[in-house]
Design a protein around this motif. Structure first.
Motif, short mmCIF file in Angstrom:
data_model
loop_
_atom_site.label_atom_id
_atom_site.label_comp_id
_atom_site.label_asym_id
_atom_site.label_seq_id
_atom_site.Cartn_x
_atom_site.Cartn_y
_atom_site.Cartn_z
N TYR A 33 -28.31 -10.88 18.63
CA TYR A 33 -28.64 -12.30 18.61
C TYR A 33 -29.59 -12.65 17.46
N ALA A 34 -30.49 -11.75 17.11
CA ALA A 34 -31.37 -11.99 15.97
C ALA A 34 -30.54 -12.10 14.68
N ASN A 35 -29.56 -11.21 14.53
CA ASN A 35 -28.71 -11.24 13.34
C ASN A 35 -27.83 -12.48 13.29
N VAL A 36 -27.25 -12.86 14.42
CA VAL A 36 -26.41 -14.07 14.45
C VAL A 36 -27.24 -15.29 14.08
N ILE A 61 -24.86 -2.05 1.73
CA ILE A 61 -26.03 -1.17 1.86
C ILE A 61 -27.21 -1.96 2.43
N TYR A 62 -27.41 -3.16 1.93
CA TYR A 62 -28.50 -4.01 2.43
C TYR A 62 -28.31 -4.29 3.92
N MET A 63 -27.08 -4.58 4.33
CA MET A 63 -26.82 -4.88 5.74
C MET A 63 -27.14 -3.68 6.63
N VAL A 64 -26.80 -2.49 6.19
CA VAL A 64 -27.08 -1.29 6.98
C VAL A 64 -28.59 -1.06 7.08
N VAL A 65 -29.28 -1.17 5.96
CA VAL A 65 -30.75 -1.00 5.97
C VAL A 65 -31.40 -2.08 6.83
N ALA A 66 -30.92 -3.32 6.71
CA ALA A 66 -31.48 -4.42 7.50
C ALA A 66 -31.26 -4.19 8.99
N TYR A 67 -30.10 -3.65 9.36
CA TYR A 67 -29.84 -3.37 10.78
C TYR A 67 -30.89 -2.39 11.32
N PHE A 68 -31.15 -1.32 10.58
CA PHE A 68 -32.14 -0.35 11.05
C PHE A 68 -33.56 -0.94 11.04
N ALA A 69 -33.86 -1.78 10.06
CA ALA A 69 -35.18 -2.42 10.01
C ALA A 69 -35.36 -3.36 11.20
N ILE A 70 -34.35 -4.16 11.50
CA ILE A 70 -34.44 -5.08 12.64
C ILE A 70 -34.50 -4.30 13.95
N SER A 71 -33.72 -3.23 14.05
CA SER A 71 -33.76 -2.40 15.26
C SER A 71 -35.15 -1.82 15.47
#
Length: 180
Positions: A56-59, A94-104
């Motif tokens: 939900y944060a990403n959406v 690459i940014y999306m993958v890094v952002a996913y781990f950062a948000i997690s």
């Protein structure tokens, strides 16, 4: 807030492309930084899982970024640019993958500790990012950057100090028994 105002003065004094719209976006970002972690903490309290909160944060973030880019007139040009180059597209992935781990990680900090801890850590990360940008990408400098940075750092330390104190003990009230 005063630290961000100092940064705005510094940007205005050294950059001919200063934009009030950018200041507005920073203001909205600061307000969101104050609200979103508390909403995420409430989601945990009602039983949401970490993956749900991240989703939900990403959406929410994608929706807001799409709206801002559309209103600014950059959405279609940006999409064309990304799709025109495999290199740029790979950087976005690459940014999306890094952002996913950062948000997690951010959401895990909220769930394990508190929204305040997450906000203080996120603000410290942003301050370090700004510092690194001056080191890696030299740019004109203003003394207002130093004052702004000092104010932001002071507010981070002060907030962390205040929030780390144990809550004051409540005084026990004495019951008065009246003789009837």
């Amino acid at each position: 807030s005063l630290g961000l105002i100092m940064f705005a003065f510094a940007d205005r004094s050294v950059s001919p492309k200063f934009s009030l719209f950018g200041i507005f976006l920073v203001f909205v970002s600061v307000c969101a930084d104050a609200v979103v972690p508390n909403l995420q903490k409430k989601m945990f309290q009602v039983g949401a899982e970490r993956n749900e909160v991240v989703f939900y944060a990403n959406v929410f973030a994608v929706g807001n970024m799409t709206m801002v880019c559309y209103l600014d007139g950059d959405l279609l040009d940006g999409l064309r640019f990304v799709w025109s180059s495999g290199w740029v597209l790979s950087l976005v992935v690459i940014y999306m993958v890094v952002a996913y781990f950062a948000i997690s990680t951010h959401v895990a900090i909220i769930g394990e500790f508190s929204a305040v801890t997450a906000v203080v850590l996120a603000s410290a990360r942003k301050a370090l990012t700004i510092l690194l940008s001056f080191i890696i990408f030299p740019k004109p400098f203003s003394v207002f950057y130093l004052f702004g940075g000092a104010l932001v750092l002071t507010s981070l330390v002060w907030t962390a100090k205040i929030k780390s104190r144990p809550p004051p003990k409540k005084k026990k009230s004495k019951k008065i028994v009246s003789g009837v």
